[in-house]
Design a protein around this motif. Structure first.
Motif, PDB file in Angstrom:
ATOM      1  N   GLN A 147      23.399   9.459  10.800  1.00 55.86           N
ATOM      2  CA  GLN A 147      22.813   8.575  11.796  1.00 55.86           C
ATOM      3  C   GLN A 147      23.754   7.470  12.270  1.00 55.86           C
ATOM      4  O   GLN A 147      23.688   7.033  13.424  1.00 55.86           O
ATOM      5  CB  GLN A 147      21.534   7.935  11.232  1.00 55.86           C
ATOM      6  CG  GLN A 147      20.412   8.927  10.967  1.00 55.86           C
ATOM      7  CD  GLN A 147      19.215   8.277  10.300  1.00 55.86           C
ATOM      8  OE1 GLN A 147      19.260   7.120   9.891  1.00 55.86           O
ATOM      9  NE2 GLN A 147      18.126   9.028  10.181  1.00 55.86           N
ATOM     10  N   GLU A 148      24.641   7.012  11.390  1.00 56.28           N
ATOM     11  CA  GLU A 148      25.512   5.887  11.717  1.00 56.28           C
ATOM     12  C   GLU A 148      26.946   6.349  11.949  1.00 56.28           C
ATOM     13  O   GLU A 148      27.340   7.442  11.550  1.00 56.28           O
ATOM     14  CB  GLU A 148      25.502   4.850  10.584  1.00 56.28           C
ATOM     15  CG  GLU A 148      24.162   4.199  10.340  1.00 56.28           C
ATOM     16  CD  GLU A 148      24.255   3.094   9.292  1.00 56.28           C
ATOM     17  OE1 GLU A 148      25.310   2.416   9.238  1.00 56.28           O
ATOM     18  OE2 GLU A 148      23.288   2.916   8.531  1.00 56.28           O
ATOM     19  N   ASP A 149      27.716   5.485  12.593  1.00 51.97           N
ATOM     20  CA  ASP A 149      29.134   5.730  12.789  1.00 51.97           C
ATOM     21  C   ASP A 149      29.872   5.201  11.563  1.00 51.97           C
ATOM     22  O   ASP A 149      30.174   4.007  11.461  1.00 51.97           O
ATOM     23  CB  ASP A 149      29.624   5.029  14.058  1.00 51.97           C
ATOM     24  CG  ASP A 149      31.099   5.303  14.332  1.00 51.97           C
ATOM     25  OD1 ASP A 149      31.612   6.325  13.826  1.00 51.97           O
ATOM     26  OD2 ASP A 149      31.742   4.489  15.027  1.00 51.97           O
ATOM     27  N   LEU A 150      30.154   6.091  10.628  1.00 50.04           N
ATOM     28  CA  LEU A 150      30.789   5.706   9.362  1.00 50.04           C
ATOM     29  C   LEU A 150      32.028   6.579   9.144  1.00 50.04           C
ATOM     30  O   LEU A 150      32.070   7.413   8.235  1.00 50.04           O
ATOM     31  CB  LEU A 150      29.813   5.880   8.196  1.00 50.04           C
ATOM     32  CG  LEU A 150      28.483   5.117   8.285  1.00 50.04           C
ATOM     33  CD1 LEU A 150      27.533   5.552   7.179  1.00 50.04           C
ATOM     34  CD2 LEU A 150      28.726   3.612   8.222  1.00 50.04           C
ATOM     35  N   PRO A 151      33.046   6.405   9.967  1.00 48.65           N
ATOM     36  CA  PRO A 151      34.218   7.290   9.872  1.00 48.65           C
ATOM     37  C   PRO A 151      34.998   7.145   8.577  1.00 48.65           C
ATOM     38  O   PRO A 151      35.822   8.003   8.244  1.00 48.65           O
ATOM     39  CB  PRO A 151      35.074   6.848  11.072  1.00 48.65           C
ATOM     40  CG  PRO A 151      34.671   5.430  11.325  1.00 48.65           C
ATOM     41  CD  PRO A 151      33.202   5.380  11.021  1.00 48.65           C
ATOM     42  N   TRP A 152      34.733   6.098   7.826  1.00 43.58           N
ATOM     43  CA  TRP A 152      35.438   5.844   6.569  1.00 43.58           C
ATOM     44  C   TRP A 152      34.723   6.448   5.363  1.00 43.58           C
ATOM     45  O   TRP A 152      35.216   6.359   4.243  1.00 43.58           O
ATOM     46  CB  TRP A 152      35.584   4.324   6.350  1.00 43.58           C
ATOM     47  CG  TRP A 152      34.308   3.577   6.638  1.00 43.58           C
ATOM     48  CD1 TRP A 152      33.957   2.969   7.808  1.00 43.58           C
ATOM     49  CD2 TRP A 152      33.202   3.380   5.737  1.00 43.58           C
ATOM     50  NE1 TRP A 152      32.703   2.402   7.708  1.00 43.58           N
ATOM     51  CE2 TRP A 152      32.223   2.633   6.445  1.00 43.58           C
ATOM     52  CE3 TRP A 152      32.951   3.731   4.420  1.00 43.58           C
ATOM     53  CZ2 TRP A 152      31.005   2.267   5.863  1.00 43.58           C
ATOM     54  CZ3 TRP A 152      31.744   3.368   3.842  1.00 43.58           C
ATOM     55  CH2 TRP A 152      30.789   2.637   4.569  1.00 43.58           C
ATOM     56  N   LEU A 153      33.540   7.061   5.567  1.00 42.57           N
ATOM     57  CA  LEU A 153      32.761   7.633   4.464  1.00 42.57           C
ATOM     58  C   LEU A 153      33.154   9.097   4.262  1.00 42.57           C
ATOM     59  O   LEU A 153      33.024   9.919   5.164  1.00 42.57           O
ATOM     60  CB  LEU A 153      31.269   7.516   4.751  1.00 42.57           C
ATOM     61  CG  LEU A 153      30.303   7.665   3.564  1.00 42.57           C
ATOM     62  CD1 LEU A 153      28.915   7.130   3.932  1.00 42.57           C
ATOM     63  CD2 LEU A 153      30.176   9.109   3.094  1.00 42.57           C
ATOM     64  N   LEU A 154      33.626   9.417   3.083  1.00 45.11           N
ATOM     65  CA  LEU A 154      34.058  10.766   2.736  1.00 45.11           C
ATOM     66  C   LEU A 154      33.068  11.386   1.753  1.00 45.11           C
ATOM     67  O   LEU A 154      32.933  10.927   0.619  1.00 45.11           O
ATOM     68  CB  LEU A 154      35.455  10.717   2.107  1.00 45.11           C
ATOM     69  CG  LEU A 154      35.997  12.020   1.509  1.00 45.11           C
ATOM     70  CD1 LEU A 154      36.080  13.115   2.562  1.00 45.11           C
ATOM     71  CD2 LEU A 154      37.356  11.774   0.864  1.00 45.11           C
TER      72      LEU A 154
END
Length: 324
Positions: free
Chosen positions: A266-273
């Protein structure tokens, strides 16, 4: 001898099945209390510093100094130097404190990796532990609050629990009857969706705080959702055979992980792996439900490196690199 193997079958996944020599060579702790490995002599003088934070899985329970995730990352990528700030039992909240301590001491990383998920769901799903507490805090405080010496002796029991657990298992092997102890708490996440969501919220917020702190020194942050054997489709037949996957714990962790995955969608979390399914397949990577052997740690290190390269390709990197 056969009696030894039979008697200690509960522990054979460490001492027998996965080559005892791998788990008994070296564990090196430096003067600051951190686990260290021999740095790669081929590392570039301008190598970027990568700081790893997490619990026992990141620290390297069950493997030698050279087979922890930070060490294996360092071994294969000469453009980076790695540092292991992980500690057994640490949650994302503890890792924030460790990050602040490292930066306050003058350490300036280029990359900060939080390898979390298992401990947050393991501890914060318990009814008696708040998000701001250490997992033993309420037990110790409750015991010390009583003037009765017998009650205070519970503190000693907490500190000696690993030995107690070992003796209880030994007694069961010998057929000695024991009164079953019931825990003074219960686990919430498997029966309370709101609490599972709260645990996931807490983990995600802690990662966002760590990201903000990292960026104050120009570091790029990665929040890595660690794998465990009760999620995805890893080879877990030998774990099930030896009863090394706590079924209830798997349910609790999976509920928290599901919430994290929903946030990611749902969110823009490009740093979450999301590494939760990164060890699927027939290869054996786990020696218990959440700790990895050298092959598993190597694959995790490769996945983190690939993700870092992806972020650099997308220019999702700090505008100002960390300085000495």
């Amino acid at each position: 001898p056969m009696w030894f193997s039979s008697f200690f079958s509960d522990f054979s996944y460490i001492f027998i099945k996965f080559n005892a020599s791998e788990h008994s060579k070296t564990t090196t702790i430096n003067e600051n209390g951190y686990r260290v490995h021999k740095p790669n002599p081929q590392n570039s003088k301008s190598a970027q510093r990568v700081a790893f934070f997490g619990g026992s899985s990141a620290w390297g329970t069950g493997v030698t100094d050279e087979n922890t995730i930070p060490a294996l990352f360092d071994k294969h990528h000469t453009q980076y130097s790695t540092f292991n700030f992980a500690e057994t039992g640490f949650t994302s909240r503890n890792n924030i404190a460790a990050l602040i301590n490292a930066i306050s001491s003058g350490f300036k990383p280029h990359w900060v990796v939080f390898y979390d998920g298992v401990n947050d769901s393991l501890y914060y799903c318990k009814s008696h532990i708040g998000f701001e507490q250490h997992w033993w805090e309420s037990d110790i405080a409750d015991a010390m609050a009583h003037k009765d010496p017998k009650r205070k002796s519970q503190v000693l029991e907490l500190l000696t629990q690993p030995t107690v657990t070992f003796m209880e298992k030994a007694s069961r092997k010998l057929g000695i009857n024991q009164e079953e102890k019931k825990p003074s708490f219960h686990f919430l996440c498997s029966e309370d969706d709101k609490h599972a969501k709260a645990v996931a919220d807490n983990l995600l917020q802690n990662w966002k705080i760590a990201k903000a702190i990292s960026e104050t020194v120009g570091a790029q942050f990665i929040g890595a959702l660690q794998p465990h054997a009760a999620i995805g489709a890893p080879n877990d037949a030998y774990l099930i055979e030896n009863k090394l996957i706590p079924e209830a714990q798997g349910v609790r962790s999976n509920r928290v992980y599901e919430e994290i995955k929903e946030y990611q969608a749902q969110e823009d979390l490009p740093w979450l792996l999301d590494l939760s399914s990164s060890l699927d397949g027939s290869e054996i990577y786990f020696f218990d439900w959440c700790h990895l052997n050298a092959k598993g740690n190597s694959l995790i290190a490769k996945n983190i490196y690939a993700f870092m390269q992806q972020l650099e390709t997308q220019n999702i990197v700090p505008s100002e690199p960390a300085s000495e």
